[in-house]
Write a protein that holds these residues in place. Structure first.
Motif, PDB file in Angstrom:
ATOM      1  N   SER A  13      -1.295   3.187  -0.535  1.00 27.92           N
ATOM      2  CA  SER A  13      -1.345   4.623  -0.850  1.00 27.92           C
ATOM      3  C   SER A  13      -0.698   4.842  -2.216  1.00 27.92           C
ATOM      4  O   SER A  13       0.506   5.078  -2.333  1.00 27.92           O
ATOM      5  CB  SER A  13      -0.607   5.423   0.230  1.00 27.92           C
ATOM      6  OG  SER A  13      -0.639   6.806  -0.048  1.00 27.92           O
ATOM      7  N   ARG A  34       8.019  -0.816  -1.088  1.00 25.79           N
ATOM      8  CA  ARG A  34       7.218  -0.024  -0.163  1.00 25.79           C
ATOM      9  C   ARG A  34       7.071   1.434  -0.603  1.00 25.79           C
ATOM     10  O   ARG A  34       6.052   2.062  -0.331  1.00 25.79           O
ATOM     11  CB  ARG A  34       7.827  -0.065   1.246  1.00 25.79           C
ATOM     12  CG  ARG A  34       7.952  -1.467   1.821  1.00 25.79           C
ATOM     13  CD  ARG A  34       8.461  -1.431   3.241  1.00 25.79           C
ATOM     14  NE  ARG A  34       7.446  -0.932   4.167  1.00 25.79           N
ATOM     15  CZ  ARG A  34       7.677  -0.699   5.462  1.00 25.79           C
ATOM     16  NH1 ARG A  34       8.890  -0.910   5.971  1.00 25.79           N
ATOM     17  NH2 ARG A  34       6.707  -0.251   6.243  1.00 25.79           N
ATOM     18  N   HIS A  81      -7.574   7.322   5.094  1.00 27.79           N
ATOM     19  CA  HIS A  81      -8.015   5.960   4.810  1.00 27.79           C
ATOM     20  C   HIS A  81      -9.060   5.498   5.817  1.00 27.79           C
ATOM     21  O   HIS A  81      -9.996   4.770   5.455  1.00 27.79           O
ATOM     22  CB  HIS A  81      -6.807   5.014   4.779  1.00 27.79           C
ATOM     23  CG  HIS A  81      -5.978   5.164   3.542  1.00 27.79           C
ATOM     24  ND1 HIS A  81      -6.057   4.300   2.474  1.00 27.79           N
ATOM     25  CD2 HIS A  81      -5.058   6.098   3.185  1.00 27.79           C
ATOM     26  CE1 HIS A  81      -5.224   4.693   1.523  1.00 27.79           C
ATOM     27  NE2 HIS A  81      -4.603   5.775   1.934  1.00 27.79           N
ATOM     28  N   VAL A 108      -2.383  -0.129   4.632  1.00 25.95           N
ATOM     29  CA  VAL A 108      -2.708   1.006   3.773  1.00 25.95           C
ATOM     30  C   VAL A 108      -1.995   0.859   2.436  1.00 25.95           C
ATOM     31  O   VAL A 108      -0.783   0.638   2.387  1.00 25.95           O
ATOM     32  CB  VAL A 108      -2.302   2.331   4.451  1.00 25.95           C
ATOM     33  CG1 VAL A 108      -2.349   3.493   3.459  1.00 25.95           C
ATOM     34  CG2 VAL A 108      -3.199   2.607   5.648  1.00 25.95           C
ATOM     35  N   ILE A 151       1.575   1.128   6.545  1.00 25.03           N
ATOM     36  CA  ILE A 151       1.592   1.417   5.115  1.00 25.03           C
ATOM     37  C   ILE A 151       2.329   0.289   4.402  1.00 25.03           C
ATOM     38  O   ILE A 151       3.507   0.044   4.653  1.00 25.03           O
ATOM     39  CB  ILE A 151       2.263   2.768   4.819  1.00 25.03           C
ATOM     40  CG1 ILE A 151       1.494   3.896   5.494  1.00 25.03           C
ATOM     41  CG2 ILE A 151       2.354   3.007   3.308  1.00 25.03           C
ATOM     42  CD1 ILE A 151       2.151   5.266   5.372  1.00 25.03           C
ATOM     43  N   PHE A 197       5.838   5.291   9.325  1.00 24.64           N
ATOM     44  CA  PHE A 197       5.488   4.466   8.167  1.00 24.64           C
ATOM     45  C   PHE A 197       5.061   3.076   8.629  1.00 24.64           C
ATOM     46  O   PHE A 197       4.037   2.531   8.194  1.00 24.64           O
ATOM     47  CB  PHE A 197       6.707   4.366   7.250  1.00 24.64           C
ATOM     48  CG  PHE A 197       6.412   4.067   5.806  1.00 24.64           C
ATOM     49  CD1 PHE A 197       6.475   5.058   4.845  1.00 24.64           C
ATOM     50  CD2 PHE A 197       6.088   2.786   5.402  1.00 24.64           C
ATOM     51  CE1 PHE A 197       6.227   4.786   3.505  1.00 24.64           C
ATOM     52  CE2 PHE A 197       5.827   2.500   4.072  1.00 24.64           C
ATOM     53  CZ  PHE A 197       5.897   3.498   3.119  1.00 24.64           C
ATOM     54  N   LEU A 233       3.600   2.963  -0.676  1.00 27.57           N
ATOM     55  CA  LEU A 233       3.328   4.374  -0.875  1.00 27.57           C
ATOM     56  C   LEU A 233       3.965   4.795  -2.183  1.00 27.57           C
ATOM     57  O   LEU A 233       5.162   4.563  -2.419  1.00 27.57           O
ATOM     58  CB  LEU A 233       3.884   5.199   0.285  1.00 27.57           C
ATOM     59  CG  LEU A 233       3.642   6.716   0.249  1.00 27.57           C
ATOM     60  CD1 LEU A 233       3.467   7.253   1.669  1.00 27.57           C
ATOM     61  CD2 LEU A 233       4.782   7.451  -0.442  1.00 27.57           C
ATOM     62  N   ILE A 277      -2.285  10.435   6.330  1.00 32.77           N
ATOM     63  CA  ILE A 277      -2.606   9.242   5.543  1.00 32.77           C
ATOM     64  C   ILE A 277      -3.530   8.288   6.297  1.00 32.77           C
ATOM     65  O   ILE A 277      -4.564   7.868   5.763  1.00 32.77           O
ATOM     66  CB  ILE A 277      -1.325   8.545   5.066  1.00 32.77           C
ATOM     67  CG1 ILE A 277      -0.636   9.400   3.985  1.00 32.77           C
ATOM     68  CG2 ILE A 277      -1.621   7.147   4.515  1.00 32.77           C
ATOM     69  CD1 ILE A 277       0.700   8.864   3.521  1.00 32.77           C
TER      70      ILE A 277
END
Length: 476
Positions: free
Chosen positions: A37, A192, A429, A35, A165, A160, A168, A425
């Protein structure tokens, strides 16, 4: 005995069997991608501290304006849902189990909404809930979630990793000290969790709080802000501080897309007046448009990607705004004009290889008429994902239908989630990847793309385009 609650593996994919089969194959190529973000509002301090999420009401209901506004539309007050009024002694519901019950017994209100999709994904896929919310199941689900949230593996940093992810981006005030970002960077999280510069409070001199924002800017920077020149210098210094902390973008939530520059003398006159006495709304709006132009100029110098999302009428309900403060008084979409408004900025910087602008809107009437043609020609411009009222299955599908023929896929930024709700989140997605798989499957079924092209495009939309759209470029 009722079957345990489970989500259909083909949810949000096309209903037509042939297209659904193709969409399954396309979606499978993106389902497990990391992901990216890049436009969110998660509290960086919570990540640094690795905070627990508290109880179900604190996680799902109280901070979620999507969810709260639906229940308010059915007669609840914000305070009935745990939103604390500004008045210190004003009553509000503090029984979080009761707040959860109010949500659960009204679960049917969310049918057909993106909120329904996100929350059911969270409940089933993340927290292992096996019964749908209802008046009868509310207490059992509350107890299960409370026990689950107390486990170490359900703290924010552990999730996380579980959510896969890769990066972010938070959204931060211009006077933020960025200490939490530095602390995370020292722990190896610097790539990150990164900051985004949000200077709106500095750009509207007619709004309450502007003088305080200027004072805070002056205190945080090394610049004594006394005039327009020193103001620009302090803003640029703070932007460089965000770059040093890993920031890749700025974020501008203006009322309009106006980017008309002012003469320096006029900007100075407005700035000096605002320091001592009120300016009217028209003057304040003109100054804000000038500052969007100046922000674009600064982006050519520091490389920050400029995100612009105009057209939201903030805090429409005066009484609710006065009782609960900003972001509680009902945001309502407004019509936005982009073509003439962006002309000054794009004539100055639109062809500059150092400049990048990502445009978001919640006025979908401008998708095909204005935004797709702009992004389809200016190399500096990309279209941001459907946002706020439009980040739904049908809203995202309409975005593809209205923009692709003019702008293609590769003049868009890929999906960004714009969320304050961390646990949503992956759901957001996932929905975007399914909708894109369905749109691409239609093109394959119509023999307008091959399956290999569709799969490659889906991967780009989900992962490669967001990374490329925000990646730092060397400044020339």
């Amino acid at each position: 005995m009722a079957q345990p609650w489970a989500l259909h593996p083909d949810r949000a994919l096309p209903a037509e069997p042939g297209q659904r089969a193709i969409a399954r194959e396309v979606y499978a190529a993106t389902a497990d991608l990391p992901v990216i973000s890049m436009h969110g509002h998660i509290d960086v301090g919570a990540i640094r501290r690795n905070d627990p999420f508290g109880d179900p009401a604190e996680l799902f209901i109280i901070p979620d304006h999507y969810l709260v506004r639906m229940l308010v539309s059915q007669g609840y007050r914000n305070s009935d849902l745990g939103v604390r009024p500004l008045e210190p002694n004003a009553p509000f519901e503090a029984d979080h189990r009761l707040i959860w019950r109010r949500f659960a017994e009204n679960w049917k209100l969310f049918r057909g909404t993106p909120t329904r999709y996100w929350i059911e994904h969270e409940l089933v896929e993340i927290f292992g809930v096996t019964e749908e919310p209802s008046a009868e199941t509310a207490d059992a689900i509350y107890d299960q979630l409370t026990a689950t949230l107390a486990k170490p593996q359900f703290r924010i940093r552990e999730l996380f990793d579980r959510f896969n992810i890769e990066v972010l981006s938070t959204t931060d005030a211009p006077d933020a000290d960025l200490a939490d970002h530095r602390a995370l960077a020292a722990e190896g999280w610097g790539d990150r969790v990164i900051p985004t510069f949000r200077p709106d409070a500095l750009f509207y001199p007619h709004r309450s709080g502007w003088r305080g924002a200027i004072a805070a800017l002056s205190a945080r920077s090394s610049v004594d802000v006394t005039d327009y020149r020193s103001f620009l210098e302090a803003v640029q210094e703070r932007r460089f501080a965000f770059v040093a902390a890993g920031g890749l973008a700025t974020d501008h939530g203006h009322r309009t897309a106006n980017t008309t520059p002012l003469d320096a003398a006029d900007a100075e006159r407005i700035f000096q007046q605002a320091l001592t006495r009120p300016v009217d709304a028209a003057t304040g709006e003109a100054f804000a448009g000038n500052m969007l132009f100046e922000s674009a100029r600064m982006s050519t110098e520091d490389g920050l990607v400029m995100q612009l999302h105009p057209g939201v009428g903030r805090d429409h309900a005066d009484a609710v705004f006065q009782a609960y403060g900003p972001d509680n008084g009902f945001d309502i979409p407004e019509a936005v004009e982009f073509t003439r408004s962006l002309a000054p900025l794009l004539n100055a910087f639109g062809l500059d290889p150092r400049f990048r602008l990502i445009l978001f809107t919640i006025d979908e009437t401008v998708y095909s008429r204005e935004l797709a043609p702009i992004a389809g020609v200016y190399p500096s411009v990309k279209l941001g994902a459907p946002w706020w009222f439009l980040d739904s299955a049908d809203g995202m599908a309409r975005f593809r239908e209205l923009t692709t023929e003019t702008a293609g896929f590769y003049n868009t930024s890929g999906f960004v989630d714009d969320t304050r709700a961390f646990a949503s989140i992956p759901a957001r997605h996932d929905l975007a990847r399914r909708v894109d798989a369905g749109y691409l499957a239609k093109l394959v079924a119509e023999h307008r793309l091959t399956i290999d092209e569709a799969t490659e495009t889906a991967v780009d939309l989900a992962y490669n385009l967001p990374k490329a759209s925000y990646a730092r470029r060397p400044q020339q």
